[in-house]
Design an enzyme around this catalytic site. Sequence first.
Site, mmCIF file in Angstrom:
data_model
loop_
_atom_site.group_PDB
_atom_site.id
_atom_site.type_symbol
_atom_site.label_atom_id
_atom_site.label_comp_id
_atom_site.label_asym_id
_atom_site.label_seq_id
_atom_site.Cartn_x
_atom_site.Cartn_y
_atom_site.Cartn_z
ATOM 1 N N SER A 1 -34.530 -23.215 6.828
ATOM 2 C CA SER A 1 -33.763 -23.671 5.667
ATOM 3 C C SER A 1 -33.206 -25.083 5.839
ATOM 4 O O SER A 1 -32.807 -25.708 4.855
ATOM 5 C CB SER A 1 -32.605 -22.710 5.379
ATOM 6 O OG SER A 1 -31.727 -22.652 6.483
ATOM 7 N N ASP B 1 -22.204 -25.290 3.014
ATOM 8 C CA ASP B 1 -22.014 -23.871 2.688
ATOM 9 C C ASP B 1 -21.672 -23.028 3.913
ATOM 10 O O ASP B 1 -21.780 -21.806 3.867
ATOM 11 C CB ASP B 1 -23.288 -23.321 2.018
ATOM 12 C CG ASP B 1 -24.506 -23.439 2.922
ATOM 13 O OD1 ASP B 1 -24.371 -23.960 4.046
ATOM 14 O OD2 ASP B 1 -25.600 -22.993 2.507
ATOM 15 N N HIS C 1 -25.294 -24.965 6.353
ATOM 16 C CA HIS C 1 -26.018 -26.227 6.182
ATOM 17 C C HIS C 1 -25.025 -27.340 5.889
ATOM 18 O O HIS C 1 -23.897 -27.060 5.493
ATOM 19 C CB HIS C 1 -27.027 -26.103 5.029
ATOM 20 C CG HIS C 1 -27.879 -24.891 5.137
ATOM 21 N ND1 HIS C 1 -27.552 -23.705 4.521
ATOM 22 C CD2 HIS C 1 -29.023 -24.663 5.825
ATOM 23 C CE1 HIS C 1 -28.467 -22.794 4.818
ATOM 24 N NE2 HIS C 1 -29.362 -23.333 5.609
#
Length: 325
Positions: free
Chosen positions: A41, A297, A300
């Site tokens: 991610s 978040d 990240h």
Amino acid sequence: MSTTTKALSLLLVLVLLLFVSLAHATTDPCPINSIYQFGDSIADTGNLIRNGPGNTNPSSFKNGVNFAVAGSTALNSSFFAARNLHVPATNTPLSTQLAWFKSHLRSTCHGSSSSDCLKQSLFMVGEIGGNDYNYGFFQGKSMEEIRSYIPHVVGAIAAAARDVIRAGAVNVVIPGNFPVGCFPIYLTSFPVKDPKAYDDKGCLKHLNEFAMDHNNQLQEAIASLKKEFPDVVIVYGDYYKAFQSVLRSSKSAGFDKSVALKSCCGIGGAYNYDGKRQCGAAGVPVCQNPDKFISWDGVHLTQKAYRFMSKFLNNIILSQIKCLS
Ligand SMILES: *[C@@H]1O[C@H](CO)[C@@H](O)[C@H](O)[C@H]1NC(C)=O
């Protein structure tokens, strides 16, 4: 054709060649025109969604391909199943991303050999591996057991690098792990009473040491790869140091020091993070000014933090692939 005409046309060809190569040299100081990205991610810009019943618009691969999928691991899902660890069905490990890459290569490098086709490409093999440990940490495995995964994870990353090099890659960046002990998700999930467990920046020391352990073994593997492939540029992407440089210079970089370890998008607790109500869930607010935050978040980073990290990293990476004059 007379001898003079022949000589003249030869001269013209020479001048033209010189002009073309000079023009090439001045307009194209960096040998990179495409990027191939493998990872999770940290680099995924939508593959996890596309992988499902997402849209299937054809994309342009002129400037490379991003194969990264959120949640992906360096190791195959079978590694985790054998240890009673649950990984999502969407896990797209390095081996799958490499298979995609090879199939892509067959369709794009036809005509030329793949090594010619990839001479001007930059390969980002990672960041990947963070999730291999996350699944262990968040499913209650001991630090010692998770530590035993490191050689496997590093081995899988090195094997992937070897694979792309054999396919023709000549510029390879292999990023390490972040100091995850500074991330809201870890700070919230693994709180320690003893203040000595935290460093002067408020990060959990033992988790940062774990990340460093991975990074040290990864750098050893990179050193062996360099010996194995002396003609290939292989660069360690020091995400750990890059992140720390952002944290250290947080005030001068315009970040708000009081929220250096809090997420911008999130709710609750000391770090504005709640694993049960993550960013994106209903009613979870986003901060007013993301540029003041390092963590987006809890897992990240914000675009601003990434921009600062990339400034730090580009100096190192671009000079080694000879992109800086
Ligand atoms: C991972 O899975 C792929 C595809 O199923 C297989 O080719 C590869 O050998 C596996 N790697 C390991 C280390 O088990």
